[in-house]
Scaffold this motif. Structure first.
Motif, PDB file in Angstrom:
ATOM      1  N   ILE A   1       0.855  -1.176   0.000  1.00 43.19           N
ATOM      2  CA  ILE A   1       0.000   0.000   0.000  1.00 43.19           C
ATOM      3  C   ILE A   1       0.894   1.230   0.000  1.00 43.19           C
ATOM      4  O   ILE A   1       1.836   1.302   0.775  1.00 43.19           O
ATOM      5  N   THR A   2       0.627   2.166  -0.890  1.00 40.78           N
ATOM      6  CA  THR A   2       1.412   3.388  -0.911  1.00 40.78           C
ATOM      7  C   THR A   2       0.505   4.578  -0.691  1.00 40.78           C
ATOM      8  O   THR A   2      -0.657   4.566  -1.057  1.00 40.78           O
ATOM      9  N   ASP A   3       1.056   5.593  -0.066  1.00 43.74           N
ATOM     10  CA  ASP A   3       0.343   6.850   0.157  1.00 43.74           C
ATOM     11  C   ASP A   3       0.968   7.886  -0.751  1.00 43.74           C
ATOM     12  O   ASP A   3       2.158   8.144  -0.671  1.00 43.74           O
ATOM     13  N   LYS A   4       0.167   8.438  -1.638  1.00 39.95           N
ATOM     14  CA  LYS A   4       0.665   9.444  -2.567  1.00 39.95           C
ATOM     15  C   LYS A   4       0.148  10.810  -2.109  1.00 39.95           C
ATOM     16  O   LYS A   4      -1.023  10.978  -1.853  1.00 39.95           O
ATOM     17  N   THR A   5       1.045  11.762  -2.021  1.00 43.87           N
ATOM     18  CA  THR A   5       0.626  13.120  -1.715  1.00 43.87           C
ATOM     19  C   THR A   5       0.889  13.978  -2.933  1.00 43.87           C
ATOM     20  O   THR A   5       1.911  13.839  -3.582  1.00 43.87           O
ATOM     21  N   GLY A   6      -0.035  14.833  -3.272  1.00 41.18           N
ATOM     22  CA  GLY A   6       0.128  15.657  -4.467  1.00 41.18           C
ATOM     23  C   GLY A   6      -0.197  17.101  -4.189  1.00 41.18           C
ATOM     24  O   GLY A   6      -0.968  17.425  -3.302  1.00 41.18           O
ATOM     25  N   THR A   7       0.397  17.963  -4.962  1.00 39.16           N
ATOM     26  CA  THR A   7       0.128  19.381  -4.873  1.00 39.16           C
ATOM     27  C   THR A   7      -0.416  19.816  -6.219  1.00 39.16           C
ATOM     28  O   THR A   7       0.310  19.869  -7.194  1.00 39.16           O
ATOM     29  N   LEU A   8      -1.702  20.108  -6.274  1.00 48.63           N
ATOM     30  CA  LEU A   8      -2.331  20.458  -7.536  1.00 48.63           C
ATOM     31  C   LEU A   8      -1.731  21.710  -8.159  1.00 48.63           C
ATOM     32  O   LEU A   8      -1.574  21.796  -9.370  1.00 48.63           O
ATOM     33  N   THR A   9      -1.389  22.676  -7.342  1.00 48.85           N
ATOM     34  CA  THR A   9      -0.879  23.933  -7.889  1.00 48.85           C
ATOM     35  C   THR A   9       0.482  23.772  -8.546  1.00 48.85           C
ATOM     36  O   THR A   9       0.836  24.535  -9.423  1.00 48.85           O
ATOM     37  N   GLN A  10       1.257  22.782  -8.131  1.00 47.31           N
ATOM     38  CA  GLN A  10       2.593  22.568  -8.695  1.00 47.31           C
ATOM     39  C   GLN A  10       2.645  21.348  -9.609  1.00 47.31           C
ATOM     40  O   GLN A  10       3.685  21.049 -10.173  1.00 47.31           O
ATOM     41  N   ASN A  11       1.529  20.611  -9.710  1.00 49.25           N
ATOM     42  CA  ASN A  11       1.484  19.391 -10.514  1.00 49.25           C
ATOM     43  C   ASN A  11       2.573  18.401 -10.089  1.00 49.25           C
ATOM     44  O   ASN A  11       3.274  17.827 -10.913  1.00 49.25           O
ATOM     45  N   ILE A  12       2.717  18.227  -8.796  1.00 51.57           N
ATOM     46  CA  ILE A  12       3.714  17.314  -8.241  1.00 51.57           C
ATOM     47  C   ILE A  12       3.015  16.302  -7.344  1.00 51.57           C
ATOM     48  O   ILE A  12       2.123  16.654  -6.577  1.00 51.57           O
ATOM     49  N   MET A  13       3.428  15.071  -7.458  1.00 50.11           N
ATOM     50  CA  MET A  13       2.897  14.007  -6.621  1.00 50.11           C
ATOM     51  C   MET A  13       4.082  13.157  -6.189  1.00 50.11           C
ATOM     52  O   MET A  13       4.985  12.903  -6.987  1.00 50.11           O
ATOM     53  N   SER A  14       4.090  12.731  -4.949  1.00 53.62           N
ATOM     54  CA  SER A  14       5.189  11.888  -4.490  1.00 53.62           C
ATOM     55  C   SER A  14       4.687  10.844  -3.512  1.00 53.62           C
ATOM     56  O   SER A  14       3.692  11.054  -2.819  1.00 53.62           O
TER      57      SER A  14
ATOM     58  N   GLU B   1       1.469   7.311 -11.679  1.00 52.65           N
ATOM     59  CA  GLU B   1       2.458   6.324 -12.099  1.00 52.65           C
ATOM     60  C   GLU B   1       3.865   6.919 -12.054  1.00 52.65           C
ATOM     61  O   GLU B   1       4.819   6.253 -11.651  1.00 52.65           O
ATOM     62  N   ALA B   2       3.998   8.172 -12.449  1.00 52.13           N
ATOM     63  CA  ALA B   2       5.310   8.832 -12.413  1.00 52.13           C
ATOM     64  C   ALA B   2       5.828   8.926 -10.980  1.00 52.13           C
ATOM     65  O   ALA B   2       7.028   8.783 -10.738  1.00 52.13           O
ATOM     66  N   SER B   3       4.930   9.142 -10.017  1.00 54.91           N
ATOM     67  CA  SER B   3       5.373   9.219  -8.616  1.00 54.91           C
ATOM     68  C   SER B   3       5.955   7.886  -8.163  1.00 54.91           C
ATOM     69  O   SER B   3       6.896   7.848  -7.371  1.00 54.91           O
ATOM     70  N   ARG B   4       5.432   6.786  -8.689  1.00 52.37           N
ATOM     71  CA  ARG B   4       5.984   5.479  -8.337  1.00 52.37           C
ATOM     72  C   ARG B   4       7.303   5.218  -9.062  1.00 52.37           C
ATOM     73  O   ARG B   4       8.167   4.521  -8.535  1.00 52.37           O
ATOM     74  N   VAL B   5       7.452   5.766 -10.267  1.00 56.36           N
ATOM     75  CA  VAL B   5       8.743   5.688 -10.960  1.00 56.36           C
ATOM     76  C   VAL B   5       9.804   6.380 -10.114  1.00 56.36           C
ATOM     77  O   VAL B   5      10.898   5.848  -9.886  1.00 56.36           O
ATOM     78  N   VAL B   6       9.476   7.565  -9.620  1.00 58.45           N
ATOM     79  CA  VAL B   6      10.407   8.313  -8.765  1.00 58.45           C
ATOM     80  C   VAL B   6      10.741   7.496  -7.524  1.00 58.45           C
ATOM     81  O   VAL B   6      11.905   7.424  -7.116  1.00 58.45           O
ATOM     82  N   LEU B   7       9.753   6.855  -6.924  1.00 52.66           N
ATOM     83  CA  LEU B   7       9.987   6.023  -5.742  1.00 52.66           C
ATOM     84  C   LEU B   7      11.031   4.940  -6.036  1.00 52.66           C
ATOM     85  O   LEU B   7      11.991   4.784  -5.281  1.00 52.66           O
ATOM     86  N   SER B   8      10.854   4.217  -7.139  1.00 49.36           N
ATOM     87  CA  SER B   8      11.816   3.154  -7.479  1.00 49.36           C
ATOM     88  C   SER B   8      13.205   3.726  -7.728  1.00 49.36           C
ATOM     89  O   SER B   8      14.211   3.161  -7.282  1.00 49.36           O
ATOM     90  N   ARG B   9      13.262   4.843  -8.413  1.00 49.93           N
ATOM     91  CA  ARG B   9      14.573   5.443  -8.709  1.00 49.93           C
ATOM     92  C   ARG B   9      15.241   5.978  -7.448  1.00 49.93           C
ATOM     93  O   ARG B   9      16.464   5.920  -7.325  1.00 49.93           O
ATOM     94  N   LYS B  10      14.458   6.501  -6.515  1.00 43.65           N
ATOM     95  CA  LYS B  10      15.035   6.933  -5.235  1.00 43.65           C
ATOM     96  C   LYS B  10      15.713   5.756  -4.540  1.00 43.65           C
ATOM     97  O   LYS B  10      16.699   5.922  -3.840  1.00 43.65           O
ATOM     98  N   GLY B  11      15.138   4.571  -4.725  1.00 50.97           N
ATOM     99  CA  GLY B  11      15.693   3.369  -4.112  1.00 50.97           C
ATOM    100  C   GLY B  11      16.851   2.762  -4.888  1.00 50.97           C
ATOM    101  O   GLY B  11      17.399   1.739  -4.494  1.00 50.97           O
ATOM    102  N   GLY B  12      17.223   3.380  -6.009  1.00 56.17           N
ATOM    103  CA  GLY B  12      18.364   2.907  -6.782  1.00 56.17           C
ATOM    104  C   GLY B  12      18.010   1.966  -7.920  1.00 56.17           C
ATOM    105  O   GLY B  12      18.878   1.268  -8.452  1.00 56.17           O
TER     106      GLY B  12
END
Length: 176
Positions: A2-15, A86-97
């Protein structure tokens, strides 16, 4: 998983900032931009994701399942291509190497089953190149995925989830 995604609509960022593993460990992840840089911690202590077999499995399967990308922007910084979740999960995997190149050296994508409005999820079949072992990865609504999930990856291997564990995970899902 289970993942928790937080996003900021004004900046178009989700992590992704929290991951709950099948053994109920909660892993926190820093970094709230598209840049694939961040630290993983458990109970406030920094951990190395590639030294944790369960977290490694999550990050590898996650990285092989997402149909988006994150690239350096011409304006500086990073931007996503495709669905921001989906991009936020790509970032997650890349953060992990786990870069796309690294994952593609280890796995082949055998089949991709598109998102279905009825089931509320999509699936990929991937195969580890060396062992030829196949995996089915599923992305979709947490409630729908959890309803079909009957096993979890634990330190001592893949084990069935008891009704009590399934109920516990449903409770965790409801918190997010």
């Amino acid at each position: 998983i289970i993942t928790d995604k937080t996003g900021t609509l004004t900046q178009n960022i989700m992590s992704v900032n929290t991951v709950v593993l099948p053994d109920e460990r909660v892993v926190s992840i820093t970094g709230s931009t598209w840049e694939p840089v961040g630290e993983f911690s458990e109970n406030g202590k920094k951990i190395h994701p590639q030294k944790d077999p369960i977290l490694t499995a999550l990050l590898e399967m996650n990285g092989m399942n997402d149909q988006a990308d994150v690239v350096k922007s011409e304006k500086g910084g990073y931007e996503h291509i495709g669905d921001p979740t989906e991009a936020s999960r790509v970032v997650l995997s890349r953060k992990g190497g786990f870069s796309e190149r690294k994952l593609n050296k280890k796995y082949d994508l055998l089949e991709s089953i598109p998102y279905d409005q009825k089931t509320k999820y999509r699936q990929n079949v991937i195969q580890e190149k060396k062992s030829k072992k196949k995996f089915l990865t599923v992305v979709g609504g947490a409630e729908k995925v959890m309803a079909r999930c009957n096993k979890g990856l634990f330190v001592d291997g893949i084990k069935p989830l008891s009704p009590k564990q399934q109920k516990k995970f449903q409770s965790i899902i409801n918190q997010y």
